[in-house]
Design a protein around this motif. Sequence first.
Motif, PDB file in Angstrom:
ATOM      1  N   ASP A 320      -4.181  16.417  25.391  1.00  0.00           N
ATOM      2  CA  ASP A 320      -5.227  15.550  24.813  1.00  0.00           C
ATOM      3  C   ASP A 320      -4.638  14.356  24.037  1.00  0.00           C
ATOM      4  OD1 ASP A 320      -4.198  16.868  22.558  1.00  0.00           O
ATOM      5  OD2 ASP A 320      -6.087  16.541  21.482  1.00  0.00           O
ATOM      6  N   TYR A 321      -3.321  14.241  24.007  1.00  0.00           N
ATOM      7  CA  TYR A 321      -2.681  13.217  23.159  1.00  0.00           C
ATOM      8  C   TYR A 321      -3.191  11.800  23.464  1.00  0.00           C
ATOM      9  CZ  TYR A 321       0.993  10.835  20.521  1.00  0.00           C
ATOM     10  OH  TYR A 321       1.678  10.053  19.620  1.00  0.00           O
ATOM     11  N   THR A 322      -3.386  11.505  24.748  1.00  0.00           N
ATOM     12  CA  THR A 322      -3.785  10.132  25.125  1.00  0.00           C
ATOM     13  C   THR A 322      -5.217   9.812  24.697  1.00  0.00           C
ATOM     14  OG1 THR A 322      -4.443  10.933  27.288  1.00  0.00           O
ATOM     15  CG2 THR A 322      -2.231   9.994  27.111  1.00  0.00           C
ATOM     16  N   ARG A 323      -5.967  10.830  24.279  1.00  0.00           N
ATOM     17  CA  ARG A 323      -7.352  10.561  23.853  1.00  0.00           C
ATOM     18  C   ARG A 323      -7.499  10.546  22.334  1.00  0.00           C
ATOM     19  NH1 ARG A 323      -7.666  13.837  28.221  1.00  0.00           N
ATOM     20  NH2 ARG A 323      -7.995  15.729  26.998  1.00  0.00           N
ATOM     21  N   ARG A 324      -6.374  10.652  21.628  1.00  0.00           N
ATOM     22  CA  ARG A 324      -6.458  10.626  20.152  1.00  0.00           C
ATOM     23  C   ARG A 324      -6.943   9.246  19.686  1.00  0.00           C
ATOM     24  NH1 ARG A 324      -2.245  14.674  18.495  1.00  0.00           N
ATOM     25  NH2 ARG A 324      -2.606  16.252  20.081  1.00  0.00           N
ATOM     26  N   ASN A 325      -7.728   9.265  18.618  1.00  0.00           N
ATOM     27  CA  ASN A 325      -8.270   8.002  18.098  1.00  0.00           C
ATOM     28  C   ASN A 325      -8.507   8.159  16.597  1.00  0.00           C
ATOM     29  OD1 ASN A 325      -9.495   5.539  17.695  1.00  0.00           O
ATOM     30  ND2 ASN A 325     -11.073   5.800  19.254  1.00  0.00           N
ATOM     31  N   ALA A 326      -7.411   8.412  15.874  1.00  0.00           N
ATOM     32  CA  ALA A 326      -7.511   8.753  14.449  1.00  0.00           C
ATOM     33  C   ALA A 326      -8.212   7.676  13.630  1.00  0.00           C
ATOM     34  CB  ALA A 326      -6.112   8.997  13.884  1.00  0.00           C
ATOM     35  N   LEU A 327      -8.098   6.416  14.035  1.00  0.00           N
ATOM     36  CA  LEU A 327      -8.688   5.341  13.237  1.00  0.00           C
ATOM     37  C   LEU A 327     -10.102   4.982  13.716  1.00  0.00           C
ATOM     38  CD1 LEU A 327      -5.586   2.968  12.755  1.00  0.00           C
ATOM     39  CD2 LEU A 327      -6.397   4.817  11.275  1.00  0.00           C
ATOM     40  N   GLY A 328     -10.596   5.703  14.713  1.00  0.00           N
ATOM     41  CA  GLY A 328     -11.965   5.449  15.190  1.00  0.00           C
ATOM     42  C   GLY A 328     -12.144   4.043  15.729  1.00  0.00           C
ATOM     43  N   HIS A 329     -11.237   3.596  16.561  1.00  0.00           N
ATOM     44  CA  HIS A 329     -11.328   2.244  17.130  1.00  0.00           C
ATOM     45  C   HIS A 329     -12.050   2.272  18.484  1.00  0.00           C
ATOM     46  CE1 HIS A 329      -7.792   0.385  14.641  1.00  0.00           C
ATOM     47  NE2 HIS A 329      -8.898   0.567  13.940  1.00  0.00           N
ATOM     48  N   HIS A 330     -13.062   1.402  18.645  1.00  0.00           N
ATOM     49  CA  HIS A 330     -13.881   1.511  19.861  1.00  0.00           C
ATOM     50  C   HIS A 330     -14.103   0.196  20.599  1.00  0.00           C
ATOM     51  CE1 HIS A 330     -14.572   5.687  19.108  1.00  0.00           C
ATOM     52  NE2 HIS A 330     -14.911   5.407  17.853  1.00  0.00           N
ATOM     53  N   LEU A 374      -4.236  -3.276  17.608  1.00  0.00           N
ATOM     54  CA  LEU A 374      -4.470  -2.411  16.449  1.00  0.00           C
ATOM     55  C   LEU A 374      -5.304  -3.140  15.387  1.00  0.00           C
ATOM     56  CD1 LEU A 374      -3.952   0.176  14.844  1.00  0.00           C
ATOM     57  CD2 LEU A 374      -1.704  -0.689  14.229  1.00  0.00           C
ATOM     58  N   LEU A 375      -4.906  -4.373  15.081  1.00  0.00           N
ATOM     59  CA  LEU A 375      -5.647  -5.130  14.058  1.00  0.00           C
ATOM     60  C   LEU A 375      -7.092  -5.356  14.493  1.00  0.00           C
ATOM     61  CD1 LEU A 375      -3.083  -7.906  12.997  1.00  0.00           C
ATOM     62  CD2 LEU A 375      -3.606  -5.771  11.810  1.00  0.00           C
ATOM     63  N   SER A 376      -7.313  -5.559  15.789  1.00  0.00           N
ATOM     64  CA  SER A 376      -8.671  -5.864  16.275  1.00  0.00           C
ATOM     65  C   SER A 376      -9.501  -4.607  16.506  1.00  0.00           C
ATOM     66  CB  SER A 376      -8.614  -6.644  17.591  1.00  0.00           C
ATOM     67  OG  SER A 376      -7.746  -7.717  17.499  1.00  0.00           O
ATOM     68  N   GLY A 377      -8.881  -3.440  16.391  1.00  0.00           N
ATOM     69  CA  GLY A 377      -9.650  -2.195  16.534  1.00  0.00           C
ATOM     70  C   GLY A 377     -10.009  -1.872  17.970  1.00  0.00           C
ATOM     71  N   ILE A 378      -9.061  -2.097  18.886  1.00  0.00           N
ATOM     72  CA  ILE A 378      -9.327  -1.806  20.298  1.00  0.00           C
ATOM     73  C   ILE A 378      -9.196  -0.299  20.541  1.00  0.00           C
ATOM     74  CG2 ILE A 378      -8.692  -2.378  22.690  1.00  0.00           C
ATOM     75  CD1 ILE A 378      -9.332  -4.881  21.037  1.00  0.00           C
ATOM     76  N   ASN A 379     -10.023   0.210  21.427  1.00  0.00           N
ATOM     77  CA  ASN A 379      -9.979   1.625  21.792  1.00  0.00           C
ATOM     78  C   ASN A 379      -8.565   1.992  22.285  1.00  0.00           C
ATOM     79  OD1 ASN A 379     -10.044   3.964  23.372  1.00  0.00           O
ATOM     80  ND2 ASN A 379     -12.219   3.708  23.801  1.00  0.00           N
ATOM     81  N   PRO A 380      -7.895   2.930  21.595  1.00  0.00           N
ATOM     82  CA  PRO A 380      -6.486   3.195  21.938  1.00  0.00           C
ATOM     83  C   PRO A 380      -6.283   3.730  23.348  1.00  0.00           C
ATOM     84  CG  PRO A 380      -7.266   4.694  20.218  1.00  0.00           C
ATOM     85  CD  PRO A 380      -8.345   3.692  20.425  1.00  0.00           C
TER      86      PRO A 380
END
Length: 508
Positions: A320-330, A374-380
């Motif tokens: 599941d590592y590639t689906r991690r999104n700790a900062l909630g970026h969408h 990262l700064l723009s909050g793109i979905n990781p």
Amino acid sequence: MVRLVLILGDQLSLDLASLRAADKEHDIIVMAEVASEATYVRHHPKKIAFIFSSMRKFAAALKTDGWKVLYSQLDDTQNAGSIPAELLRRAQESGAKEVIATRPGEWRLIEALEGTPLQVYLLEDDRFLATHAEFEAWAEGRKALRMEYFYRDMRRKTGLLMEDGKPAQGQWNFDHDNRKAAPKDVSYSGPLSFEPDAITKDVLDLVAASFGDHFGTLENFNFATTRAEALQALEHFITHALLRFGDFQDAMLSENKFLYHAVISPYLNAGLLGPLEICQAAEKAHKDGHAPINAVEGFIRQIIGWREYVRGIYFLEGPDYTRRNALGHHRDLPTLYWGAETKMHCLSKSVAQTRDEAYAHHIQRLMVTGNFALLSGINPEQVHEWYLEVYADAFEWVEAPNTIGMSQFADGGIIASKPYVSSGAYINRMSDYCKSCHYAVKDKTGETACPFNVLYWDFLIRHEDRFLNNPRMGNMYRTWNRMDETHRATVLQDAAIFLEKLDAGEAV
Ligand code: FAD
Ligand code: DLZ
Ligand code: SF4
């Protein structure tokens, strides 16, 4: 009983575990160019061509060496289109019931192989310095999995740059001597280029016809596609560039894509070169007086440190590592990543080089394209897929931890102790990009201000709850708090306007 021996496109090593376990007399090697591997993410055409051409030449070398090889080209009419389907077809053809394979570098493919009705034996990929068990033992019970300590163990294990059990010249790490700003002149003409031969030309035609609509150009394909060529490329780097690798490791220049970088990661990751031989060649250059310790230590650290460490994390953390999104970026990945117009010169140059070469060096990936996402909050997950698609060296075991962990902080800080973010000042210090940019790097607000300058603060404020008490980030928040309140409001407003434009698909 006949067994099949599966060799994947990034397993092109004669000392591969599955080859060592196989019997030349009875077993049959299966290699397959398949549409599903080229399109599950739409890989860069140069990457596909590099892999297919290298696979064809590796298969030919195995045949010369006396192995029986069943090789499927992409355009073979019988080609079943995926690795498991090709294995089944070859099993039916040959009557084999068992398959030996070296464990793939991606959970998706491991699961696919385990899901076939055949008896598949997965052997550990031992082309790495640390086994999974060693990495797990190292990680066990540690509060933080910092690369530096793992790296020291790898130095001890390999004996590289060690003298009587101690680090050479009394230090593990010479990074304080590295990271100089971009040089005015670069004395190195770049990596060795290889003219496509008849096999590569056939592959280039096939890839153009089948995957010509993927992002990236096929023109000037010049990668090595055999071990012998990859060794020449390594030798060229060691002789002409290693000397200055450390000094300019983090520098970026608009008109020089490679600076003093090795550009060997595709060869290493596909198996044409091994990590130890590369490091030994670098160490020898140092011992022979051809390269300083800061360059050689820095280079060896990338390979026995970072490369081994990120692989350990990928397999430790699970599918599941590639689906991690700790900062909630969408936010969706902006079209500028696919070459749409942007006025930001650093991004425009980094993306154009990626399109042309399927290559960008570490700081372009981390501090330009990664920093902006990262700064723009793109979905990781979208960011991860982009990196996996566009770079010739990208295989999930190495790409995902670098993107999800190091670059996007989406694993919540397993790899990075703080997010790799910067304003325009860092890019300006390390490159000549800003001189030719529409935006002014010195402007902090307003229409002409470098977007990194406002996005940087916007990011820190959005994630204040998480980062305020991070001891490595206290300074940043103190700087923000010292700013005049009206200025702070303008910064955040400008960031919001910029992100609105980005979402609207405007050329920013
Ligand atoms: P050099 O700068 O000359 O370094 C020498 C070697 O060190 C490289 O060939 C590589 O094998 C190794 N190395 C250096 N840094 C790293 C690292 N962080 N992780 C693993 N190995 C490293 N590297 C990949 O091999 N595949 C990837 O898919 C990949 N994706 C990345 C994604 C992001 C967001 C970032 C920030 C970095 C990524 N890297 C990846 C790491 C690094 O950018 C590349 O290894 C490097 O740019 C390859 O170019 P080079 O051979 O000229 O490297
Ligand atoms: C990346 C890639 C591509 C584009 N094509 C093939 C292919 O046709 N056949 C193959 O065996 N391997 C290919 N690869 C490499 C695999 O995707 C790679 O082995 C897995 O992602 C695991 O690292
Ligand atoms: Fe990039 Fe900003 Fe410099 Fe332009 S001014 S090149 S956007 S860092």
